[in-house]
Design an enzyme around this catalytic site. Sequence first.
Site, PDB file in Angstrom:
ATOM      1  N   ASP A 169      -7.555   7.071  10.112  1.00 13.59           N
ATOM      2  CA  ASP A 169      -6.926   5.691  10.158  1.00 13.59           C
ATOM      3  C   ASP A 169      -8.537   5.202  10.714  1.00 13.59           C
ATOM      4  OD1 ASP A 169      -4.878   3.727  11.402  1.00 13.59           O
ATOM      5  OD2 ASP A 169      -4.544   4.640   9.747  1.00 13.59           O
ATOM      6  N   HIS A 206      -3.908   1.618  15.570  1.00 17.53           N
ATOM      7  CA  HIS A 206      -3.390   1.582  14.649  1.00 17.53           C
ATOM      8  C   HIS A 206      -2.934   3.303  14.247  1.00 17.53           C
ATOM      9  CE1 HIS A 206      -2.426   1.863  10.098  1.00 17.53           C
ATOM     10  NE2 HIS A 206      -1.072   0.982  10.293  1.00 17.53           N
ATOM     11  N   SER A 414       2.858   2.544   6.975  1.00 17.22           N
ATOM     12  CA  SER A 414       2.296   3.197   7.717  1.00 17.22           C
ATOM     13  C   SER A 414       2.882   4.172   8.842  1.00 17.22           C
ATOM     14  CB  SER A 414       0.745   2.017   8.605  1.00 17.22           C
ATOM     15  OG  SER A 414       0.125   1.859   7.619  1.00 17.22           O
TER      16      SER A 414
END
Length: 478
Positions: A169, A206, A414
Site C-alpha cells: 500500500d 492509507h 480498502s
Amino acid sequence: MAPQRFHEQFEQIQRTMPDVPLAMGPDDSGEFIYEKGYILVRDGEDARVVEETVRAHFTAEPDLVQDHVRRASPQSNRSGITRIQVGDPGEGDRSGDRTVAHALRALRETEGRAGRRLVSRNHLVAIAGGVNSCPGDEPVPALLKRGINPAAAEGVHDPDTAVGVLVIDTGLMNDYRSFPLLAHTEGDAQVKECDDDGILQEYVGHGTFIAGLVAAVAPNTDITVRNSLNDAGALLESEFGEKLFEAVDAGGWPDILSLSAGTSNGRTDALLGVEAFMQELRGRRTLLVAAAGNNGSATPFWPAAYADVPDYQDVVLSVGALREDGEFGACFSNHGGWVKVYAPGERLTSALTGFDEPVPYVYQHSTYDACRYGFGYSCTCQSPRHTGVLSEQGRSVKPDQVMFEGLAHWSGTSFATPLVAGMIAAHMTAQQERDPRVARYKMLAANSGFAEVRGAHVPALRPSTWRPAPVVPPAPRS
C-alpha cells in the site's frame, strides 16, 4: 461521460505523475485510467507478433505513424511484460487515445487465432479505485477517547506463532509507533507526508490505517507494510507486477497478503501486468485478500476478481464493503458474483497520524447533495459535509480544513479487506492452523453470516469487536 469525482481525481493523479500522459477509458467513460501511446504485451514471441501486426495495420492507416511502433522497456523483467509504443503520448487529450484503440483493434483477429489475449492497455492501478481512483471517501478526524472500531481483540503477540501479514500500500506514517497496536509492525516509511505548506497530502496514511485494522482484529500478527503505492496510491500496470515481486522478495512470502488496490480493465479477463506474479502466487501457500473496489459497479476489479477464476479460487479472496449497520452493502462497494465476501467498510476507526503533534488536512472533494450511486441512506457521499479543493476549482469557495490527532474514520473496500485478513489470521491462531488457504474456508464456515447487497443475500463477516451503528436518512442540506 466520466463522473465528476473521477475528473477531479484524474487531475490530481496527473499532477503527481506529470511525466506520464494519461487518458480515461474507454472513451471517457471513467471506467479506468491508462497510459497514452503505449500497449502491453508478453515478452518473447507475443511481442514480436504484436509489433509486426501493428506495423502492418498502421501502414494501411496513413494518419497513424508506423515509426512509433517500437519496444519501450527491457524484455528481461520478472513480470514478463514489455511496453510497446504505438503513438505519440503527447497527442490527444484525456478523453482517450485513438492510436492505442487502433492497435487493440488490429490485434483482435490475431488474438482470435492464438486463442488467448495478447495485448492490453497499460492501466493505472490505484488504491481500491477504478472510477473514483481512491477510497470510498476522505478520512475524518476521530476522537481518541472514543477508541477504535473494531476495538482491539483480546490476545497476545507471540513471535513464535504470529501470523505473517503483508500490506502492499502506501507507507507507514512517522508516528505510527505511538499507536500501541502497531508495536509489532515493520516496513517502509511514507516518503512524503505533507506538502510544502505542511498540509497532509491526499491518501497518505492509507497503509497505516489498514495495518491498524489488521492489528485490532488479530493481535498475534507480524505486520509488514510496503510503500509500493507511495505516489498518490497509484502506479502503472507495467510496474505493478514488479512492485508485487519486490514486496514479497523483501521479506519472503507471507501467510496473508492484504491488497487494497487494483483496477477494472473493461474486460472479464485479468491484467497482463500481474499475470506472472499471480502464477507464482498460485504455487505458494500465501492467501491474497484483495479489495473489490469502490466503483459501485459489477464490473470485475483486478486482481480481486481472480477469486472467480477457477485456477485461483483457493488463492484469492475478494472483499466488498458493508455499510455502517453491517446489514446492507455500502453504496460505493463493487458487487457481483466475483465478490466472495463482504465486511464492514463504512466509517471504520483506526490509526492515521497526528499522535505526536496535530497535522492539518484540507479536503480535496466536496460531498454531494445526494448519494452519487442513488442510495437513500446517510452515506459517505453526503456525510459528514465538507467542501474540497478539487471540486471547487475556479470558484471563490474556501475548502474545509481539519486537524488529525491520531485516529480517523475512513470508508472503502480498502478497509473491509484488512478486517477479513485479520479474521483469517485470528482463526489461524485460535485453531493452530498453519495453512491460510485452509483457514479461510474454515473461518468462513464458522463465522460468516449474510447481508443484503443490491437485492442479493451474500456471505458477510463481522469482527466480534466491531460496533455497528444505526443507519439514518440523510439530513436536509441548509
